[in-house]
Design a protein around this motif. Structure first.
Motif, short mmCIF file in Angstrom:
data_model
loop_
_atom_site.label_atom_id
_atom_site.label_comp_id
_atom_site.label_asym_id
_atom_site.label_seq_id
_atom_site.Cartn_x
_atom_site.Cartn_y
_atom_site.Cartn_z
N LEU A 24 43.07 32.05 40.60
CA LEU A 24 43.36 30.74 40.08
C LEU A 24 43.54 29.68 41.17
O LEU A 24 43.11 28.55 41.00
CB LEU A 24 44.62 30.82 39.24
CG LEU A 24 44.58 31.93 38.24
CD1 LEU A 24 45.91 32.04 37.53
CD2 LEU A 24 43.51 31.69 37.24
N LEU A 132 42.94 39.19 34.00
CA LEU A 132 42.13 38.14 33.39
C LEU A 132 41.24 38.62 32.25
O LEU A 132 40.68 37.81 31.51
CB LEU A 132 41.28 37.46 34.47
CG LEU A 132 42.09 36.71 35.53
CD1 LEU A 132 41.19 36.24 36.66
CD2 LEU A 132 42.84 35.53 34.91
N SER A 244 45.91 30.16 33.02
CA SER A 244 44.60 30.80 33.11
C SER A 244 43.67 30.43 31.96
O SER A 244 42.46 30.65 32.05
CB SER A 244 44.75 32.33 33.16
OG SER A 244 45.39 32.82 31.99
N ASN A 253 37.59 31.24 37.05
CA ASN A 253 37.72 32.70 36.99
C ASN A 253 36.47 33.35 36.42
O ASN A 253 36.03 34.41 36.87
CB ASN A 253 38.95 33.07 36.15
CG ASN A 253 40.24 32.65 36.80
OD1 ASN A 253 40.32 32.54 38.02
ND2 ASN A 253 41.26 32.42 36.00
#
Length: 301
Positions: A24, A132, A244, A253
Motif C-alpha cells: 500500500l 490482500l 486497501s 495492489n
C-alpha cells in the motif's frame, strides 16, 4: 500478490514484525517522480462515477471506475474478481499477461530463489498477498483465544493478524504497510527483477496506472492516522472501509499482484463492504488501530 507463493492457502508465513511489505505505501519518492511520466493505454472516462470517495481516496478520475463498487447483496461479500474480470481490468490499467513474470520467475521470487533471492523477503511477500486476497475460499488463520481461527474479511478492507488482532492492512504493524524496505528504489524487489531478467515487468508496471495511483495512495495514507480507514459518503450515507479498498490503493495492489501472477490478482475482492460501525469506532479509538477479533467477530456474521 495472491497466495500460493510460499505458504499454502489459508497459511501465513512470517508476521507483521518482519516490518517489510506494504503493497500500500509503495515506493515513496520514486512513485512521485514517475507520476509525471506515467503513460498507459487506458483512456480517461468522460463521466466519473459517484463512488462516494473523495480525493485523494478516490484516486485518479480516469481509473476510479475500475475499483470495486460497494456490494449490493449479501452474496457479493468477499467474492473474488475471477480471471475474466481481472484480465479486463488489467487491460484498462495498461497491463497484459505478457507483462507478468514467467512461471519460473514467479516461483523463484516467491520461494526465495533466483539470483539474490531471499526466503525472508519471499515470506513477507506471501503474507502480503494472502492479506490482500483474503476472499471466499482463501481464509487467513489466526490464534484467537488460544485456537486457530479462520477469517475472510477482504471486502471490508480489514484482516486478522496472526496474533488475533483485527486491523486495516494499512496499519503500521501490517506486512501490507511495511513494503518500502522491499520495493523502495534500490530495494530488494527492483534489484531481484533486474538480476533475474524481469526488467520488462518492472517497466510495464511503471508505465501502467500503478504509478499515478500510487501517488494518490501514498498521499491518502499519510493523512489517515493510525486507524487507516476511509470514509465513504454517498446519497447522504456515510460508512467506513479499510484503506486497501480505496480505489487508488486497490488498483496499486492489483497491478502489483497481476505483474507477479495474474491468477492471484483474480482472487482480489470484487466488492467493498462497509465496516460495521461499532468496529470502525473501536479501531479509530484504539491507540494502535487494532482491536481483538474475538470481541467483534460476531458483527461479521
Amino acid at each position: 500478490m495472491r497466495n500460493m507463493w510460499l505458504a499454502g492457502p489459508g497459511r501465513r508465513r512470517g508476521s507483521a514484525r518482519h516490518g517489510t511489505i506494504s503493497v500500500l505505501a509503495l515506493i515513496g519518492a520514486c512513485l512521485l517522480s514517475l507520476a509525471a511520466t506515467q503513460t498507459t493505454s487506458a483512456q480517461p472516462v468522460a463521466d466519473t462515477p459517484d463512488t462516494g470517495f473523495t480525493i485523494p481516496f478516490a484516486g485518479a478520475p480516469a481509473y476510479e471506475h475500475l475499483a470495486p463498487t460497494q456490494m449490493t447483496s449479501p452474496d457479493q461479500l468477499n467474492q473474488p474478481l475471477g480471471q475474466e474480470l481481472a484480465d479486463a481490468i488489467a487491460a484498462q490499467v495498461g497491463l497484459s499477461r505478457a507483462d507478468a513474470l514467467t512461471e519460473q520467475q514467479y516461483h523463484d521470487l516467491s520461494t526465495g530463489g533466483g539470483v539474490g533471492g531471499s526466503r525472508e523477503a519471499a515470506g513477507v511477500i506471501v503474507a502480503c498477498v494472502e492479506i490482500l486476497t483474503n476472499t471466499v475460499g482463501r481464509p487467513l488463520y489466526s490464534e484467537v483465544d488460544g485456537q486457530s481461527t479462520p477469517s475472510v474479511l477482504a471486502s471490508y478492507g480489514l484482516y486478522v493478524n496472526p496474533g488475533g488482532l483485527l486491523q486495516s492492512p494499512a496499519n503500521a504493524d501490517a506486512p501490507t504497510r511495511q513494503v518500502n524496505t522491499l520495493i523502495a528504489p534500490g530495494g530488494f524487489v527492483g534489484n531481484w527483477l533486474r538480476d533475474n531478467d524481469a526488467v520488462r515487468s518492472l517497466i510495464a508496471l511503471y508505465r501502467s496506472a500503478y504509478t499515478v495511483q500510487a501517488a494518490y495512495g501514498f498521499a491518502a495514507q499519510q493523512i489517515s492516522g493510525t486507524a487507516q480507514l476511509v470514509t465513504n459518503t454517498k446519497a447522504g450515507v456515510s460508512s467506513e472501509v479499510g484503506m486497501s479498498m480505496a480505489p487508488p490503493l486497490w488498483i496499486v495492489n492489483f497491478a502489483l499482484i497481476y505483474i507477479l501472477n495474474p491468477a492471484l490478482a483474480a482472487e482480489m475482492p470484487a466488492y467493498w463492504a462497509p465496516i460495521p460501525p461499532p468496529i470502525a469506532d473501536a479501531i479509530k479509538a484504539s491507540p494502535n488501530g487494532q482491536v481483538p477479533f474475538s470481541d467483534y467477530a460476531a458483527y461479521f456474521g
